[in-house]
Design a protein around this motif. Structure first.
Motif, PDB file in Angstrom:
ATOM      1  N   ARG A   1     -32.061  56.071  -6.197  1.00  0.00           N
ATOM      2  CA  ARG A   1     -33.173  54.867  -5.933  1.00  0.00           C
ATOM      3  C   ARG A   1     -31.775  53.983  -6.824  1.00  0.00           C
ATOM      4  NH1 ARG A   1     -34.654  50.496  -8.462  1.00  0.00           N
ATOM      5  NH2 ARG A   1     -36.049  48.708  -6.648  1.00  0.00           N
TER       6      ARG A   1
ATOM      7  N   ALA B   1     -31.380  49.856  -3.201  1.00  0.00           N
ATOM      8  CA  ALA B   1     -32.054  48.770  -3.640  1.00  0.00           C
ATOM      9  C   ALA B   1     -31.367  47.574  -4.004  1.00  0.00           C
ATOM     10  CB  ALA B   1     -33.070  49.128  -4.774  1.00  0.00           C
TER      11      ALA B   1
ATOM     12  N   GLN C   1     -30.880  48.436   0.916  1.00  0.00           N
ATOM     13  CA  GLN C   1     -31.849  46.911   1.386  1.00  0.00           C
ATOM     14  C   GLN C   1     -31.372  46.151   0.907  1.00  0.00           C
ATOM     15  OE1 GLN C   1     -35.350  48.742  -1.116  1.00  0.00           O
ATOM     16  NE2 GLN C   1     -35.718  50.632   0.161  1.00  0.00           N
TER      17      GLN C   1
END
Length: 279
Positions: free
Chosen positions: A8, A29, A49
């Motif tokens: 991530r 992210a 994202q």
């Protein structure tokens, strides 16, 4: 080739200027421009994202991945990029890119997507949004569904096959367009364009094909179409349906199974310059 997997990644420019890298099962992210200035990257089963994920990049291969709505303005100034089996939710998806291959891509919010790009190949692509592919050129499409107005404005050298388009003002200001085996529904199709060919198509349009030059229709149906061909020169239209009305064509030939009304109300138009045949 270095591999990053199951990570991530957050923060601005998370993988800035990386080269020769494989990225799998990762999440980009919050954090702008995570892969800016990156080259020779293979991306699979990964989600983007946040904004501006792929700017100033080259040789990018993206498979089985997702661009979320906040991945806005996602792919700009990037060359040689391929997307396959991709869900793309964000608007303004491509800008000033070249060498684009799209295979089985679904653009859920396609507003202002594919602007000023060139050398584009699209296969089984669907899109929903206005101003798709504005000012782009050298486009080949096979299998395309679009719901969105003002598509392909200002485009050049476009080939479309097997498309369904709900699009008002489609193909305005274009040069060298060929559309085959397709359905198009929308007002004012094709205005101000030249060298346009449609073959085996079904078109529904209010005031379609006006202010154009060198227009060819082969084995096409013009359903619920009125005030067509106004100020069109060098038209060669073979229409296998009824046309509601034809207005002020400049020159060429129009052949249709029926024309409910032929309107010549401009005294500067020579009626004899256009052959109109009803059979």
């Amino acid at each position: 080739m270095k591999n990053i997997s199951e990570e991530r990644l957050v923060g601005e420019r998370a993988l800035f200027m990386v080269k020769d890298m494989s990225i799998t099962n990762c999440i980009f992210a919050d954090g702008e421009s995570p892969l800016k200035e990156s080259h020779n990257i293979k991306i699979e089963k990964t989600s983007f994202q946040w904004k501006y994920p792929l700017w100033y990049c080259s040789d990018i291969d993206v498979k089985d991945s997702t661009f979320f709505e906040m991945a806005r303005a996602g792919i700009w100034y990037t060359d040689n990029i391929a997307l396959k089996d991709v869900l793309y939710e964000a608007p303004k998806g491509f800008r000033r890119c070249r060498g684009i291959k799209l295979d089985n891509v679904n653009f859920l919010i396609a507003d202002e997507t594919l602007w000023s790009c060139c050398d584009i190949s699209m296969h089984n692509v669907s899109a929903k949004g206005n101003y798709f592919a504005m000012n782009s050129r050298d486009i080949k499409i096979d299998g395309f569904n679009l719901a969105g107005n003002y598509s392909f404005d200002g485009c050049e050298n476009v080939e479309v096959n097997n498309a369904k388009m709900i699009s008002k003002d489609a193909f305005w200001n274009c040069n060298n367009v060929v559309v085959k085996n397709s359905y198009i529904c929308g007002e004012y199709i094709g205005w101000n364009s030249q060298n346009i060919t449609l073959e085996n198509c079904v078109i529904e349009s209010n005031q379609g094909f006006c202010y154009m030059k060198n227009v060819t229709l082969k084995n096409c149906k013009l359903l619920n179409t009125d005030l067509a061909f106004e100020y069109v020169s060098d038209i060669d239209a073979e229409v296998t349906s009824k046309i509601i009305s034809v207005k002020n064509p400049i020159s060429g030939r129009i052949k249709a199974t029926g024309i409910e009304e032929i309107i010549f109300d401009d005294e500067n138009i020579d009626k004899k310059a256009t052959e109109i045949v009803v059979y």
